[in-house]
Motif scaffolding. Sequence first.
Motif, PDB file in Angstrom:
ATOM      1  N   ASP A   1      16.765   3.918 -15.863  1.00 17.07           N
ATOM      2  CA  ASP A   1      15.780   2.734 -15.727  1.00 17.07           C
ATOM      3  C   ASP A   1      15.928   1.723 -16.386  1.00 17.07           C
ATOM      4  OD1 ASP A   1      13.848   4.005 -16.738  1.00 17.07           O
ATOM      5  OD2 ASP A   1      12.716   4.771 -15.498  1.00 17.07           O
TER       6      ASP A   1
ATOM      7  N   PHE B   1      11.243   8.400  -7.375  1.00 16.44           N
ATOM      8  CA  PHE B   1      10.495   8.327  -6.303  1.00 16.44           C
ATOM      9  C   PHE B   1      11.566   9.780  -4.851  1.00 16.44           C
ATOM     10  CE2 PHE B   1       9.376   4.643  -8.641  1.00 16.44           C
ATOM     11  CZ  PHE B   1       7.904   4.771  -8.601  1.00 16.44           C
TER      12      PHE B   1
ATOM     13  N   ASP C   1       7.100  10.162  -0.633  1.00 21.29           N
ATOM     14  CA  ASP C   1       6.033   8.943  -1.897  1.00 21.29           C
ATOM     15  C   ASP C   1       5.727   7.867  -0.956  1.00 21.29           C
ATOM     16  OD1 ASP C   1       6.404  10.921  -3.298  1.00 21.29           O
ATOM     17  OD2 ASP C   1       8.101   9.983  -4.442  1.00 21.29           O
ATOM     18  N   LEU C   2       6.411   7.040  -0.718  1.00 20.02           N
ATOM     19  CA  LEU C   2       6.628   5.385   0.019  1.00 20.02           C
ATOM     20  C   LEU C   2       6.117   5.551   1.885  1.00 20.02           C
ATOM     21  CD1 LEU C   2       9.997   4.568  -0.813  1.00 20.02           C
ATOM     22  CD2 LEU C   2       7.865   3.881  -1.756  1.00 20.02           C
TER      23      LEU C   2
ATOM     24  N   THR D   1       4.906  -3.949  -7.800  1.00 21.99           N
ATOM     25  CA  THR D   1       5.755  -2.749  -8.630  1.00 21.99           C
ATOM     26  C   THR D   1       5.791  -3.239 -10.615  1.00 21.99           C
ATOM     27  OG1 THR D   1       7.148  -0.953  -8.620  1.00 21.99           O
ATOM     28  CG2 THR D   1       8.137  -2.726  -7.666  1.00 21.99           C
TER      29      THR D   1
ATOM     30  N   ASP E   1       9.574  -0.345 -12.523  1.00 25.02           N
ATOM     31  CA  ASP E   1      10.080   1.062 -11.187  1.00 25.02           C
ATOM     32  C   ASP E   1      10.994   0.326 -10.215  1.00 25.02           C
ATOM     33  OD1 ASP E   1       8.367   2.852 -12.000  1.00 25.02           O
ATOM     34  OD2 ASP E   1       6.705   1.088 -11.965  1.00 25.02           O
ATOM     35  N   ALA E   2      11.525  -0.127 -10.289  1.00 20.88           N
ATOM     36  CA  ALA E   2      12.133  -1.532  -8.932  1.00 20.88           C
ATOM     37  C   ALA E   2      13.660  -0.613  -9.049  1.00 20.88           C
ATOM     38  CB  ALA E   2      12.656  -2.819  -8.778  1.00 20.88           C
TER      39      ALA E   2
ATOM     40  N   ARG F   1      14.749   1.881  -9.877  1.00 22.92           N
ATOM     41  CA  ARG F   1      14.225   3.917  -9.152  1.00 22.92           C
ATOM     42  C   ARG F   1      14.487   3.193  -7.586  1.00 22.92           C
ATOM     43  NH1 ARG F   1       9.804   5.486 -11.684  1.00 22.92           N
ATOM     44  NH2 ARG F   1       9.706   4.125 -13.318  1.00 22.92           N
ATOM     45  N   LEU F   2      13.323   2.320  -7.344  1.00 16.58           N
ATOM     46  CA  LEU F   2      12.860   2.563  -6.065  1.00 16.58           C
ATOM     47  C   LEU F   2      14.148   1.775  -5.505  1.00 16.58           C
ATOM     48  CD1 LEU F   2       9.709   0.947  -6.296  1.00 16.58           C
ATOM     49  CD2 LEU F   2      10.251   3.182  -5.338  1.00 16.58           C
TER      50      LEU F   2
ATOM     51  N   LEU G   1      15.862   5.851  -0.209  1.00 21.52           N
ATOM     52  CA  LEU G   1      14.718   5.233  -0.530  1.00 21.52           C
ATOM     53  C   LEU G   1      14.538   4.004   0.406  1.00 21.52           C
ATOM     54  CD1 LEU G   1      13.526   5.161  -3.571  1.00 21.52           C
ATOM     55  CD2 LEU G   1      13.649   7.169  -1.847  1.00 21.52           C
TER      56      LEU G   1
ATOM     57  N   LEU H   1      11.758   2.077   2.321  1.00 18.63           N
ATOM     58  CA  LEU H   1      10.947   0.428   2.539  1.00 18.63           C
ATOM     59  C   LEU H   1      11.106  -0.020   3.337  1.00 18.63           C
ATOM     60  CD1 LEU H   1      13.074   0.121  -1.230  1.00 18.63           C
ATOM     61  CD2 LEU H   1      10.825   0.850  -0.945  1.00 18.63           C
TER      62      LEU H   1
ATOM     63  N   LEU I   1       7.224  -5.472  -0.661  1.00 18.37           N
ATOM     64  CA  LEU I   1       6.984  -4.813  -2.019  1.00 18.37           C
ATOM     65  C   LEU I   1       7.598  -5.703  -3.299  1.00 18.37           C
ATOM     66  CD1 LEU I   1       7.244  -2.597  -3.084  1.00 18.37           C
ATOM     67  CD2 LEU I   1       9.492  -1.907  -3.561  1.00 18.37           C
TER      68      LEU I   1
END
Length: 358
Positions: A100, A287, A291-292, A307, A311-312, A314-315, A320, A324, A329
């Motif tokens: 990341d 993630f 989790d979401l 966030t 983290d973004a 990986r999101l 995902l 999302l 976000l």
Amino acid sequence: MLSVLAILLLPFSWLYAAVMAVRNWLYDIGWKRSEVFAVPLLNVGNLRVGGTGKTPHVMWLVEELLRQGHHPAILSRGYGRRTKGPRLAGPTDSAATVGDEPWQYMEAFAAQGVPVAVAEERRLGAHLLLRYHPEITVIVLDDAYQHRAVRSTLNVLLTEFARPFYDDEVLPAGRLRESRGGASRADIIIFTKCPIDLSLAAQQAAVQRVRRYCQPVIPVIFSAYDYGQPTAVMSETLPLTLPAAGSGPVPALLLTGIAQPGPLREHLEHWGYSIQYQAAFPDHYAFQPADLVAVRAHWRAAWPIFTTEKDATRLLAPELRTALTGLPLYIIPVRVAFLGDGAARLCRLLPEAFASKP
């Protein structure tokens, strides 16, 4: 004050510290070899496991090197990636393939042509960078303070102001990767995540305590986090306006997978947000869609979800995307602001590092 468990673990900490001390001694006397490179290696690291703010400090250093006309590269271990071995980050990579933090560097500096590489063995990563990017004039090492197989030209040691290394113990009783004496290898020590209005008296008290472990001539400076305006993670998300002064707290959610999310939450509350739910996952957490789904269960329409840049990376994984959809976000960018003349003192060390390169 040590807990009962920490006291029971102290003998194991002493054993671990002894092993690390012997290892460092073997490097110091030359029995273990540190490879030297034709360009300076500027190392940003710490003694403590966990988030001390390495990423924004690496970014500040790279930005300053670019401003000075250098051609920097960034070399990281690539913690949490699904690949192995030395690897140059490219446009087809992601946080999954390089980690990341390296992918965050890639996105931040791609336009400036800053190469990013990952390697468990930093010497292999340095060779890879220099082979494919001979224009490089300096390599910034992210988190290689204990990686002594390469010889750093400048060691930048970070320690959190709220959790200084001199108040900690070696693993497993504490969180230190080696004994406090490891600070003696530093060329500059930075207290990170300080209050922006930290008094001179508090700074002087911290300097006095850290001087027990470093040379008197080593600069000791202080930095704080400088939080930028929220930016939408998804292109379809509307821009966000911060709460107006006196309007009352605005409900929001916080989603993180970093070591120390506390300062970000405090800053959001200072901005006027009331964190209704905080999903705090471990550092470098991968993630999952579930989790979401859990976050969505705590969310209400019009509540922003905050966030970090790290983290973004990986999101935004393809798996995902569906989870999302529809969630507002927002990233809170984090940069470094040095207190007093800290930036100037750090900048003064850079010419010395280039002058002393092999």
